[in-house]
Design a protein around this motif. Structure first.
Motif, PDB file in Angstrom:
ATOM      1  N   ALA A   1       5.271   0.091   9.503  1.00  0.00           N
ATOM      2  CA  ALA A   1       4.317  -0.669   8.697  1.00  0.00           C
ATOM      3  C   ALA A   1       4.721  -2.137   8.624  1.00  0.00           C
ATOM      4  O   ALA A   1       3.886  -3.032   8.774  1.00  0.00           O
ATOM      5  N   GLN A   2       5.991  -2.393   8.422  1.00  0.00           N
ATOM      6  CA  GLN A   2       6.454  -3.767   8.261  1.00  0.00           C
ATOM      7  C   GLN A   2       6.383  -4.567   9.563  1.00  0.00           C
ATOM      8  O   GLN A   2       6.125  -5.760   9.542  1.00  0.00           O
TER       9      GLN A   2
ATOM     10  N   TRP B   1      -2.330  -4.979   8.883  1.00  0.00           N
ATOM     11  CA  TRP B   1      -2.806  -4.998   7.499  1.00  0.00           C
ATOM     12  C   TRP B   1      -1.660  -5.229   6.509  1.00  0.00           C
ATOM     13  O   TRP B   1      -1.841  -5.843   5.475  1.00  0.00           O
ATOM     14  N   PHE B   2      -0.469  -4.759   6.843  1.00  0.00           N
ATOM     15  CA  PHE B   2       0.674  -4.889   5.940  1.00  0.00           C
ATOM     16  C   PHE B   2       1.065  -6.353   5.764  1.00  0.00           C
ATOM     17  O   PHE B   2       1.425  -6.789   4.673  1.00  0.00           O
ATOM     18  N   LYS B   3       0.971  -7.116   6.835  1.00  0.00           N
ATOM     19  CA  LYS B   3       1.336  -8.533   6.795  1.00  0.00           C
ATOM     20  C   LYS B   3       0.360  -9.342   5.943  1.00  0.00           C
ATOM     21  O   LYS B   3       0.706 -10.407   5.440  1.00  0.00           O
ATOM     22  N   LYS B   4      -0.847  -8.849   5.772  1.00  0.00           N
ATOM     23  CA  LYS B   4      -1.880  -9.553   5.014  1.00  0.00           C
ATOM     24  C   LYS B   4      -1.769  -9.317   3.508  1.00  0.00           C
ATOM     25  O   LYS B   4      -2.429  -9.984   2.733  1.00  0.00           O
TER      26      LYS B   4
ATOM     27  N   GLU C   1       3.785  -9.728  -3.886  1.00  0.00           N
ATOM     28  CA  GLU C   1       3.746  -9.211  -5.253  1.00  0.00           C
ATOM     29  C   GLU C   1       3.144  -7.806  -5.284  1.00  0.00           C
ATOM     30  O   GLU C   1       3.638  -6.914  -5.975  1.00  0.00           O
ATOM     31  N   ILE C   2       2.105  -7.607  -4.499  1.00  0.00           N
ATOM     32  CA  ILE C   2       1.481  -6.280  -4.413  1.00  0.00           C
ATOM     33  C   ILE C   2       2.445  -5.297  -3.761  1.00  0.00           C
ATOM     34  O   ILE C   2       2.590  -4.167  -4.206  1.00  0.00           O
TER      35      ILE C   2
ATOM     36  N   ASP D   1       2.841   1.109  -7.881  1.00  0.00           N
ATOM     37  CA  ASP D   1       1.535   1.752  -7.690  1.00  0.00           C
ATOM     38  C   ASP D   1       1.071   1.623  -6.240  1.00  0.00           C
ATOM     39  O   ASP D   1       0.486   2.552  -5.677  1.00  0.00           O
ATOM     40  N   PHE D   2       1.339   0.463  -5.646  1.00  0.00           N
ATOM     41  CA  PHE D   2       0.978   0.253  -4.247  1.00  0.00           C
ATOM     42  C   PHE D   2       1.686   1.279  -3.368  1.00  0.00           C
ATOM     43  O   PHE D   2       1.081   1.897  -2.487  1.00  0.00           O
ATOM     44  N   HIS D   3       2.966   1.496  -3.628  1.00  0.00           N
ATOM     45  CA  HIS D   3       3.738   2.432  -2.810  1.00  0.00           C
ATOM     46  C   HIS D   3       3.284   3.876  -3.018  1.00  0.00           C
ATOM     47  O   HIS D   3       3.278   4.665  -2.068  1.00  0.00           O
TER      48      HIS D   3
END
Length: 107
Positions: A24-25, A30-33, A37-38, A43-45
């Motif tokens: 992902a990293q 999409w991860f780079k965008k 902070e998110i 909750d994001f994880h």
């Protein structure tokens, strides 16, 4: 799963999670965008883990197509092998590619 040759005995949850985190990293555009902070929000994880679980569930339960089963049967016959156990489409695809490579290397 390909890295462990679909061998359930070699499965390690920590390695699997580390692979997906790294993927992902480094590879998911999409991860780079997503704002840092998110990304630091628990909750994001949780939501990300739920989505990954959905994708994994689908991948591991989707049955192979008739064409894929025929391709495997043909490759197994050409190589003079015993039958191969496979339970889903992704595993069937893995074996098809592996056996095609084996057949090519024998030529």
């Amino acid at each position: 799963m390909e890295m462990i040759q679909w061998d359930e005995k070699k499965y390690n949850l920590e390695d699997f999670i580390a692979y997906w985190r790294d993927y992902a990293q480094k590879n998911a555009s999409w991860f780079k965008k997503i704002d840092d902070e998110i990304k630091s929000n628990p909750d994001f994880h949780e939501e990300l883990a739920a989505k990954i679980n959905e994708v994994i569930e689908k991948a591991l339960t989707e049955p192979p197509t008739e064409q894929e089963m025929k391709a495997l049967d043909s490759l197994i016959a050409q190589l003079g092998m015993d039958d191969i156990d496979y339970t889903c489409r992704m595993e069937a695809k893995y074996h098809i590619e592996r056996l095609k490579e084996k057949l090519t290397s024998q030529s």
